[in-house]
Design a protein around this motif. Structure first.
Motif, PDB file in Angstrom:
ATOM      1  N   MET A   1      51.976  25.044 -40.034  1.00 13.89           N
ATOM      2  CA  MET A   1      53.026  25.876 -40.625  1.00 13.89           C
ATOM      3  C   MET A   1      52.899  27.296 -40.072  1.00 13.89           C
ATOM      4  SD  MET A   1      53.793  26.662 -44.633  1.00 13.89           S
ATOM      5  CE  MET A   1      54.029  24.933 -44.986  1.00 13.89           C
ATOM      6  N   ARG A   2      54.014  27.864 -39.655  1.00 13.92           N
ATOM      7  CA  ARG A   2      53.988  29.188 -39.079  1.00 13.92           C
ATOM      8  C   ARG A   2      53.614  30.237 -40.114  1.00 13.92           C
ATOM      9  NH1 ARG A   2      58.918  30.592 -38.118  1.00 13.92           N
ATOM     10  NH2 ARG A   2      59.825  28.847 -39.244  1.00 13.92           N
ATOM     11  N   GLN A   3      52.900  31.258 -39.672  1.00 13.98           N
ATOM     12  CA  GLN A   3      52.473  32.320 -40.590  1.00 13.98           C
ATOM     13  C   GLN A   3      53.662  32.979 -41.279  1.00 13.98           C
ATOM     14  OE1 GLN A   3      49.547  35.206 -39.831  1.00 13.98           O
ATOM     15  NE2 GLN A   3      48.244  33.898 -38.570  1.00 13.98           N
ATOM     16  N   GLN A   4      54.754  33.136 -40.543  1.00  9.67           N
ATOM     17  CA  GLN A   4      55.922  33.795 -41.124  1.00  9.67           C
ATOM     18  C   GLN A   4      56.454  33.009 -42.312  1.00  9.67           C
ATOM     19  OE1 GLN A   4      59.223  34.307 -38.377  1.00  9.67           O
ATOM     20  NE2 GLN A   4      59.803  36.233 -39.370  1.00  9.67           N
ATOM     21  N   ALA A   5      56.507  31.681 -42.173  1.00 15.14           N
ATOM     22  CA  ALA A   5      57.003  30.849 -43.274  1.00 15.14           C
ATOM     23  C   ALA A   5      56.045  30.878 -44.459  1.00 15.14           C
ATOM     24  CB  ALA A   5      57.198  29.416 -42.782  1.00 15.14           C
ATOM     25  N   ILE A   6      54.759  30.826 -44.178  1.00 13.93           N
ATOM     26  CA  ILE A   6      53.766  30.914 -45.246  1.00 13.93           C
ATOM     27  C   ILE A   6      53.894  32.248 -45.972  1.00 13.93           C
ATOM     28  CG2 ILE A   6      51.293  31.027 -45.769  1.00 13.93           C
ATOM     29  CD1 ILE A   6      50.835  29.180 -43.376  1.00 13.93           C
ATOM     30  N   GLY A   7      54.049  33.323 -45.213  1.00 17.47           N
ATOM     31  CA  GLY A   7      54.198  34.641 -45.814  1.00 17.47           C
ATOM     32  C   GLY A   7      55.392  34.718 -46.748  1.00 17.47           C
ATOM     33  N   ARG A   8      56.507  34.107 -46.353  1.00 15.64           N
ATOM     34  CA  ARG A   8      57.701  34.120 -47.215  1.00 15.64           C
ATOM     35  C   ARG A   8      57.449  33.356 -48.506  1.00 15.64           C
ATOM     36  NH1 ARG A   8      60.576  33.460 -42.245  1.00 15.64           N
ATOM     37  NH2 ARG A   8      60.673  31.193 -42.585  1.00 15.64           N
ATOM     38  N   GLU A   9      56.757  32.217 -48.410  1.00  9.45           N
ATOM     39  CA  GLU A   9      56.466  31.435 -49.614  1.00  9.45           C
ATOM     40  C   GLU A   9      55.582  32.223 -50.579  1.00  9.45           C
ATOM     41  OE1 GLU A   9      54.847  27.686 -48.507  1.00  9.45           O
ATOM     42  OE2 GLU A   9      56.597  27.075 -47.335  1.00  9.45           O
ATOM     43  N   ILE A  10      54.548  32.868 -50.044  1.00  3.17           N
ATOM     44  CA  ILE A  10      53.636  33.631 -50.901  1.00  3.17           C
ATOM     45  C   ILE A  10      54.348  34.856 -51.471  1.00  3.17           C
ATOM     46  CG2 ILE A  10      51.468  34.920 -50.991  1.00  3.17           C
ATOM     47  CD1 ILE A  10      50.473  33.096 -48.707  1.00  3.17           C
ATOM     48  N   GLN A  11      55.197  35.477 -50.670  1.00  4.42           N
ATOM     49  CA  GLN A  11      55.953  36.629 -51.158  1.00  4.42           C
ATOM     50  C   GLN A  11      56.816  36.252 -52.357  1.00  4.42           C
ATOM     51  OE1 GLN A  11      58.303  38.668 -48.169  1.00  4.42           O
ATOM     52  NE2 GLN A  11      59.642  39.597 -49.710  1.00  4.42           N
ATOM     53  N   ALA A  12      57.428  35.074 -52.312  1.00  3.69           N
ATOM     54  CA  ALA A  12      58.252  34.624 -53.439  1.00  3.69           C
ATOM     55  C   ALA A  12      57.407  34.441 -54.696  1.00  3.69           C
ATOM     56  CB  ALA A  12      58.964  33.320 -53.075  1.00  3.69           C
ATOM     57  N   ILE A  13      56.224  33.849 -54.545  1.00  4.60           N
ATOM     58  CA  ILE A  13      55.330  33.681 -55.700  1.00  4.60           C
ATOM     59  C   ILE A  13      54.911  35.046 -56.242  1.00  4.60           C
ATOM     60  CG2 ILE A  13      53.117  32.763 -56.500  1.00  4.60           C
ATOM     61  CD1 ILE A  13      53.331  30.653 -54.254  1.00  4.60           C
ATOM     62  N   LEU A  14      54.544  35.953 -55.337  1.00  4.50           N
ATOM     63  CA  LEU A  14      54.108  37.283 -55.756  1.00  4.50           C
ATOM     64  C   LEU A  14      55.229  38.021 -56.474  1.00  4.50           C
ATOM     65  CD1 LEU A  14      52.083  39.570 -55.859  1.00  4.50           C
ATOM     66  CD2 LEU A  14      52.649  40.132 -53.489  1.00  4.50           C
ATOM     67  N   GLY A  15      56.454  37.857 -55.997  1.00  2.00           N
ATOM     68  CA  GLY A  15      57.586  38.478 -56.683  1.00  2.00           C
ATOM     69  C   GLY A  15      57.718  37.980 -58.111  1.00  2.00           C
ATOM     70  N   ASP A  16      57.525  36.683 -58.307  1.00  2.00           N
ATOM     71  CA  ASP A  16      57.560  36.129 -59.671  1.00  2.00           C
ATOM     72  C   ASP A  16      56.470  36.747 -60.533  1.00  2.00           C
ATOM     73  OD1 ASP A  16      59.651  34.471 -58.944  1.00  2.00           O
ATOM     74  OD2 ASP A  16      58.390  32.686 -58.685  1.00  2.00           O
ATOM     75  N   LEU A  17      55.248  36.858 -59.978  1.00  2.00           N
ATOM     76  CA  LEU A  17      54.109  37.353 -60.750  1.00  2.00           C
ATOM     77  C   LEU A  17      54.290  38.814 -61.149  1.00  2.00           C
ATOM     78  CD1 LEU A  17      51.147  35.741 -58.756  1.00  2.00           C
ATOM     79  CD2 LEU A  17      52.165  34.928 -60.897  1.00  2.00           C
ATOM     80  N   VAL A  18      54.776  39.633 -60.213  1.00  2.31           N
ATOM     81  CA  VAL A  18      55.000  41.048 -60.521  1.00  2.31           C
ATOM     82  C   VAL A  18      56.029  41.188 -61.643  1.00  2.31           C
ATOM     83  CG1 VAL A  18      55.953  43.213 -59.600  1.00  2.31           C
ATOM     84  CG2 VAL A  18      54.291  41.905 -58.267  1.00  2.31           C
ATOM     85  N   GLY A  19      56.985  40.278 -61.685  1.00  2.00           N
ATOM     86  CA  GLY A  19      58.033  40.326 -62.704  1.00  2.00           C
ATOM     87  C   GLY A  19      57.598  39.861 -64.082  1.00  2.00           C
ATOM     88  N   ILE A  20      56.346  39.397 -64.214  1.00  2.00           N
ATOM     89  CA  ILE A  20      55.833  38.959 -65.521  1.00  2.00           C
ATOM     90  C   ILE A  20      54.828  39.998 -65.997  1.00  2.00           C
ATOM     91  CG2 ILE A  20      54.679  37.129 -66.811  1.00  2.00           C
ATOM     92  CD1 ILE A  20      55.450  35.189 -64.561  1.00  2.00           C
ATOM     93  N   PRO A  21      55.176  40.846 -66.961  1.00  2.00           N
ATOM     94  CA  PRO A  21      54.259  41.908 -67.403  1.00  2.00           C
ATOM     95  C   PRO A  21      52.954  41.327 -67.958  1.00  2.00           C
ATOM     96  CG  PRO A  21      56.486  42.321 -68.209  1.00  2.00           C
ATOM     97  CD  PRO A  21      56.471  40.923 -67.659  1.00  2.00           C
ATOM     98  N   SER A  22      51.834  41.931 -67.533  1.00  2.00           N
ATOM     99  CA  SER A  22      50.526  41.505 -68.046  1.00  2.00           C
ATOM    100  C   SER A  22      49.569  42.701 -68.089  1.00  2.00           C
ATOM    101  CB  SER A  22      49.952  40.384 -67.170  1.00  2.00           C
ATOM    102  OG  SER A  22      49.879  40.775 -65.808  1.00  2.00           O
ATOM    103  N   ALA A  23      50.134  43.878 -68.387  1.00  2.00           N
ATOM    104  CA  ALA A  23      49.356  45.110 -68.334  1.00  2.00           C
ATOM    105  C   ALA A  23      48.428  45.231 -69.536  1.00  2.00           C
ATOM    106  CB  ALA A  23      50.278  46.324 -68.273  1.00  2.00           C
TER     107      ALA A  23
END
Length: 394
Positions: A1-23
């Motif tokens: 799997m190309r690094q670019q595609a992997i990066g996009r998948e992880i970015q989507a997960i990270l976007g979800d996580l940032v959007g869930i407050p846990s401060a």
């Protein structure tokens, strides 16, 4: 799997996580752990959500059986927003600018959490480990050095690693040793009086100044000489509070001290040392009190350990450059396993300087390498049942 595609998948997960407050405060990890648990169950893991204190959930997900147990960990809580006006973007929405993803916890530690979730799902698609167990843990209570996160999972026997990989901002390099930390509260007592007649009182702030001066004079020079390679012992006076009105002699003053200890130092010895040097200030018995708030030991994994070697080989293979040896500035939850004699390391994307601050961010081009390095280490240490169908397109 190309690094670019992997990066996009992880970015989507990270976007979800940032959007869930846990401060922290309050450190509520129920929603973010529910998100992780759902993904892991759908990937085929045996998943448990465990909590000792209401609101502080922890996830344990396992695939495989037997030994060795390779355990990955990331904390799901973050520090608070702080000064909202200092943020250029919404702290709870992932914003991409100039190759970086911004948001609260983007670096510490939701980037590592996102990478580990991708890693867990990819390893499951590959059929899981050929030998041993692959375990992923996502916990709360890390930001307050509390007992209800990874410490709770160890205490209750839910996690017993042979190798522990703790997510942290290490620039995708391996950190195999870490200082311990303990916090001390020092309270100076005095006697209140009118500021117009200060001789009738006993100024607690002045007493605290003398106590702190004794630590600066006696202890700090000794700490400056304590080194383990590039690690060194430190002491920091982090907070001070005293008095209640400018026209009154203060009857109390409180400071809190952060002490970082080398892996060979013990919390109990460090605390006793502070207490001993406070006595050199010559203050009357009972005029001050020193209390240990919390503390845990550091750790040092063997430099030639199997897991350390596997990660260092993976760093060289994925990055094309020899691994370097960064220094851990903070303390990770790996400290809870320091007495087990296991291999412990911290690893993850981003730089420590980018966490715990307004406009926290992580470089997007660090996400895929973080995943591929850890994937290569898993293949080295446990093997995976099926080959990677995308290996040729990386």
């Amino acid at each position: 799997m190309r690094q670019q595609a992997i990066g996009r998948e992880i970015q989507a997960i990270l976007g979800d996580l940032v959007g869930i407050p846990s401060a922290y405060p309050p450190g509520d990890t129920r929603a973010i752990c529910a998100y992780a648990a759902d993904r892991l169950r759908r990937a085929g893991y045996d998943v448990e959500t465990a909590a000792r204190s209401p609101g502080i959930d922890n996830v344990v997900a396992e695939l495989g059986a037997g030994r060795p147990a390779l355990v990955f960990n990331a904390h799901a809580d973050t520090v608070g927003v702080g000064d909202r006006a200092a943020w250029r973007t919404d702290p709870f929405a992932a914003t991409v600018e100039k190759g970086r993803l911004f948001g609260l916890g983007a670096g510490n530690c939701k980037a590592s959490m996102a990478v580990q979730l991708w890693l867990a799902e990819h390893a499951a698609r590959r059929g899981g480990p050929r030998r041993g167990r692959l375990v992923f843990t996502f916990v709360g209570d890390e930001e307050r050095l509390g007992p209800d996160g990874l410490a709770f999972l160890r205490e209750t026997g839910r996690v017993a690693p042979d190798i522990l990989v703790v997510g942290a901002q290490t620039g995708n390099q391996v950190i195999a040793e870490e200082r311990g930390v303990f916090w001390v509260r020092l309270t100076a007592h005095g006697r209140a009086a009118h500021a117009g007649a200060p001789c009738l009182g006993d100024n607690a702030i002045l007493r605290m100044m003398r106590l702190v001066a004794a630590l600066e004079r006696e202890l700090r020079p000794r700490l400056a000489l304590r080194r383990r390679g590039r690690l060194h012992a430190t002491m920091n006076l982090g907070t001070i509070a005293g008095g209640h009105n400018v026209n009154a002699v203060p009857s109390s003053c409180v400071v809190e001290i952060d002490r970082r200890i080398l892996p060979e130092e013990a919390v109990a010895d460090g605390f006793a040392e502070i207490a001993a040097f406070l006595e050199t200030a010559g203050e009357p018995e009972g005029s001050y009190r020193v209390d240990l708030i919390t503390g845990t030991e550091g750790f040092a994994s063997p430099a030639d350990g199997r897991a350390i070697a596997a990660f260092r080989r993976a760093v060289a293979r994925v990055t094309g450059a020899p691994p370097c040896d960064p220094i851990a500035v903070g303390a990770s939850d790996g400290r809870y396993f320091a007495d087990m004699g296991i291999e412990i390391l911290t690893f993850g994307p981003g730089a420590a300087a980018d966490g715990h601050a307004a406009n926290e961010s992580v470089p997007l081009d660090a996400l895929a390498p973080a995943a591929l390095i850890q994937l290569a280490a898993i293949e080295d240490l446990l093997g995976l049942a099926r080959p990677d169908p995308d290996a040729g397109s990386r």
